[in-house]
Scaffold this motif. Structure first.
Motif, PDB file in Angstrom:
ATOM      1  N   GLN A  35      -7.534  49.937   6.982  1.00 27.93           N
ATOM      2  CA  GLN A  35      -6.249  49.630   7.614  1.00 27.93           C
ATOM      3  C   GLN A  35      -6.315  48.283   8.330  1.00 27.93           C
ATOM      4  O   GLN A  35      -5.367  47.498   8.290  1.00 27.93           O
ATOM      5  CB  GLN A  35      -5.882  50.726   8.611  1.00 27.93           C
ATOM      6  N   MET A  36      -7.435  48.011   8.987  1.00 25.73           N
ATOM      7  CA  MET A  36      -7.597  46.707   9.620  1.00 25.73           C
ATOM      8  C   MET A  36      -7.666  45.603   8.573  1.00 25.73           C
ATOM      9  O   MET A  36      -7.238  44.482   8.824  1.00 25.73           O
ATOM     10  CB  MET A  36      -8.858  46.694  10.485  1.00 25.73           C
ATOM     11  N   ALA A  37      -8.195  45.928   7.403  1.00 24.45           N
ATOM     12  CA  ALA A  37      -8.204  44.943   6.325  1.00 24.45           C
ATOM     13  C   ALA A  37      -6.781  44.618   5.886  1.00 24.45           C
ATOM     14  O   ALA A  37      -6.482  43.484   5.489  1.00 24.45           O
ATOM     15  CB  ALA A  37      -9.026  45.457   5.143  1.00 24.45           C
ATOM     16  N   VAL A  38      -5.903  45.624   5.965  1.00 23.17           N
ATOM     17  CA  VAL A  38      -4.481  45.368   5.683  1.00 23.17           C
ATOM     18  C   VAL A  38      -3.941  44.341   6.662  1.00 23.17           C
ATOM     19  O   VAL A  38      -3.286  43.360   6.287  1.00 23.17           O
ATOM     20  CB  VAL A  38      -3.663  46.675   5.758  1.00 23.17           C
ATOM     21  N   TYR A  92      -8.483  61.247   1.186  1.00 23.88           N
ATOM     22  CA  TYR A  92      -7.195  60.729   0.716  1.00 23.88           C
ATOM     23  C   TYR A  92      -6.743  59.539   1.559  1.00 23.88           C
ATOM     24  O   TYR A  92      -6.144  58.579   1.045  1.00 23.88           O
ATOM     25  CB  TYR A  92      -6.131  61.822   0.738  1.00 23.88           C
ATOM     26  N   ALA A  93      -7.002  59.614   2.867  1.00 24.94           N
ATOM     27  CA  ALA A  93      -6.622  58.502   3.739  1.00 24.94           C
ATOM     28  C   ALA A  93      -7.340  57.229   3.336  1.00 24.94           C
ATOM     29  O   ALA A  93      -6.754  56.134   3.315  1.00 24.94           O
ATOM     30  CB  ALA A  93      -6.938  58.853   5.192  1.00 24.94           C
ATOM     31  N   MET A  94      -8.612  57.360   2.986  1.00 26.74           N
ATOM     32  CA  MET A  94      -9.408  56.203   2.573  1.00 26.74           C
ATOM     33  C   MET A  94      -8.855  55.599   1.275  1.00 26.74           C
ATOM     34  O   MET A  94      -8.673  54.376   1.172  1.00 26.74           O
ATOM     35  CB  MET A  94     -10.854  56.640   2.400  1.00 26.74           C
ATOM     36  N   ILE A  95      -8.559  56.447   0.307  1.00 27.67           N
ATOM     37  CA  ILE A  95      -8.075  55.964  -0.993  1.00 27.67           C
ATOM     38  C   ILE A  95      -6.712  55.307  -0.853  1.00 27.67           C
ATOM     39  O   ILE A  95      -6.457  54.219  -1.408  1.00 27.67           O
ATOM     40  CB  ILE A  95      -8.013  57.138  -1.991  1.00 27.67           C
ATOM     41  N   ILE A  96      -5.827  55.948  -0.103  1.00 29.13           N
ATOM     42  CA  ILE A  96      -4.456  55.429   0.032  1.00 29.13           C
ATOM     43  C   ILE A  96      -4.453  54.127   0.827  1.00 29.13           C
ATOM     44  O   ILE A  96      -3.678  53.198   0.521  1.00 29.13           O
ATOM     45  CB  ILE A  96      -3.556  56.499   0.667  1.00 29.13           C
ATOM     46  N   THR A  97      -5.311  54.022   1.836  1.00 25.88           N
ATOM     47  CA  THR A  97      -5.365  52.776   2.595  1.00 25.88           C
ATOM     48  C   THR A  97      -5.921  51.642   1.743  1.00 25.88           C
ATOM     49  O   THR A  97      -5.497  50.488   1.880  1.00 25.88           O
ATOM     50  CB  THR A  97      -6.207  52.960   3.866  1.00 25.88           C
ATOM     51  N   ALA A  98      -6.877  51.958   0.862  1.00 23.99           N
ATOM     52  CA  ALA A  98      -7.367  50.932  -0.064  1.00 23.99           C
ATOM     53  C   ALA A  98      -6.246  50.447  -0.970  1.00 23.99           C
ATOM     54  O   ALA A  98      -6.131  49.244  -1.261  1.00 23.99           O
ATOM     55  CB  ALA A  98      -8.524  51.497  -0.893  1.00 23.99           C
ATOM     56  N   LEU A  99      -5.410  51.366  -1.424  1.00 23.12           N
ATOM     57  CA  LEU A  99      -4.236  50.983  -2.212  1.00 23.12           C
ATOM     58  C   LEU A  99      -3.319  50.076  -1.409  1.00 23.12           C
ATOM     59  O   LEU A  99      -2.764  49.100  -1.936  1.00 23.12           O
ATOM     60  CB  LEU A  99      -3.480  52.245  -2.648  1.00 23.12           C
ATOM     61  N   ALA A 100      -3.178  50.381  -0.104  1.00 26.05           N
ATOM     62  CA  ALA A 100      -2.306  49.576   0.753  1.00 26.05           C
ATOM     63  C   ALA A 100      -2.784  48.128   0.857  1.00 26.05           C
ATOM     64  O   ALA A 100      -1.968  47.202   0.944  1.00 26.05           O
ATOM     65  CB  ALA A 100      -2.220  50.202   2.141  1.00 26.05           C
TER      66      ALA A 100
END
Length: 449
Positions: free
Chosen positions: A22-25, A157-165
């Motif tokens: 998320q911080m990478a976002v 799931y949070a990890m995968i979805i945030t990577a998608l973000a």
């Protein structure tokens, strides 16, 4: 204790990675906007400070979902129905608070002018705030769903979805800021549009994951979505409002520091934005461990297992301390390596910016232990559904201790920006000591089941 450490790490690992992603976002936004120049970077820093403060309020109130669901799972009584009620009311609160935040952000320029920011900087940041705020309802909903799937044993799931973000946000910034893929070059507003697109994609991805997973599907989280649950809503507000005020107090300390930096100078504000970005990335590890502590302590709280409650808190604190040692050593040893991800440290034009950011980063290294301890102790206390006293501790520590010190040292000594960062360290240390004392004395304070 070994079993509790293993359980904590299994839960905290994906949450920490999700927080880092998320911080990478957010870092993606900074990296793209830094190419536009210091003025746009400074304006975005002010805008993000305002929007993230409101986002913290949303995360705080809806954060009551975690201890409530964890306790219900620990009790194992009608957990399917109770989990669904908590998730539903969390989503309701996220949507309602997001709409209120949008309304407040339409006066962003006026707010920024009131804090003493230069007129041109406030004008540039005000429009950015108004547009970026449109992402808040969806971002709040994504945070609720992230908490729910983690509490139900599916944190990956949070990890995968945030990577998608990250991918969506990077593509959006590339397209909207600089005008690629057939889109016009919008500059600073393009970054806000990328954030809106990212928030919508994240919510959609969580819905798909929940409907596709066999374990999550049995909770029927979106069933009877129109049905109000007044008692559950009341419980969430009783627990969540103090959590929100705690997070806003902490976030407000750093946002207030950004406003102080804006009055000191644009270069100081840009250096603050970069150093704070690095410190915030490091903070995501203890923050994720604190989130895991809320769930693990909350589960044992629901099961009324006092010994397991103590083990869960101790395991989380141990993990946080170990990471703080590594983070502090890395920041002291190689500050320019971290700064080079954002700016060219060898460019003579950036010499003043690099010097300031290096000093701020050294202070960030100093307060790694305090920051980690206060995050985990607060998370463990939330698992005990203790949120009011930690709120008072946060308000006193962050503002009476931290912000007051930052203001005095920043404007009444020659330390200037470095004095502001010393104030941040003071506030975090006061909060860490008091929160840790309350956790240690949980039996004496009648917090145990």
């Amino acid at each position: 204790m070994r079993g509790e450490l293993a359980a904590t790490l299994r839960l905290a690992g994906p949450l920490v990675l999700s927080n880092l992603l998320q911080m990478a976002v957010y870092a993606t936004d900074v990296i793209f906007l830094a190419r536009l120049g210091q003025r746009d970077l400074a304006a975005s820093s002010l805008g993000v400070a305002v929007v993230m403060l409101l986002m913290m309020a949303i995360i705080g109130v809806t954060g009551a979902v975690a201890p409530l669901i964890a306790a219900e799972l620990g009790r194992r009584l009608h957990s399917v129905r109770e989990v669904r009620r908590s998730a539903r009311m969390g989503l309701w609160l996220a949507g309602a608070m997001g709409l209120i935040a949008i309304a407040l952000c339409q006066g962003g320029e006026t707010l920024l002018r009131a804090t003493g920011q230069p007129a041109d900087l406030a004008d540039r940041a005000g429009g950015f705030v108004a547009l970026l705020s449109l992402s808040l309802p969806m971002m709040g909903a994504a945070q609720v769903l992230r908490t729910v799937v983690a509490a139900l044993g599916r944190p990956h799931y949070a990890m995968i979805i945030t990577a998608l973000a990250i991918a969506v946000n990077a593509a959006g910034n590339y397209a909207f800021i600089f005008g690629h893929f057939g889109f016009p070059a919008l500059g600073l507003p393009g970054s806000a549009l990328a954030s809106i697109l990212t928030s919508v994609v994240m919510v959609g991805a969580y819905v798909i994951a929940i409907r596709s997973d066999r374990v999550l599907r049995r909770y029927h989280l979106f069933g009877r979505f129109w049905r109000a649950e007044p008692e559950r809503l009341r419980q969430m507000l009783v627990l969540g409002v103090p959590i929100a005020l705690t997070l806003v107090a902490e976030g407000g300390l750093f946002s207030g520091a950004a406003f102080l930096m804006g009055r000191i100078g644009e270069v100081s504000l840009a250096a603050h934005a970069i150093a704070l970005q690095i410190a915030s990335i490091a903070f995501q590890v203890p923050y994720g461990v604190g989130q895991a502590a809320t769930i693990r302590v909350g589960y044992h709280f629901g099961a009324a297992d006092r010994a397991a409650i103590g083990r869960a808190g101790a395991a989380a604190l141990l993990v946080s301390l170990c990471f703080s040692v590594l983070a502090t050593a890395a920041m002291f040893a190689a500050p320019h390596a971290f700064l080079s991800a954002y700016i060219d440290v060898a460019d003579p034009a950036n010499a003043r910016l690099v010097a300031l950011a290096t000093g701020f980063l050294f202070m960030a290294a100093v307060f790694q232990f305090s920051d980690g301890l206060q995050a985990v102790a607060a998370g463990a206390l939330r698992g005990l559904q203790d949120t009011r006293v930690p709120m008072a501790i946060a308000l006193a520590g962050y503002w009476l201790g931290g912000f007051a010190t930052a203001y005095v040292l920043g404007f009444h000594t020659r330390l200037a920006g470095l004095g502001v960062w010393i104030g941040l360290a003071v506030g975090l240390t006061i909060a860490a000591v008091l929160l840790l004392a309350r956790w240690i004395g949980r039996g004496r304070f009648h917090l145990l089941p």
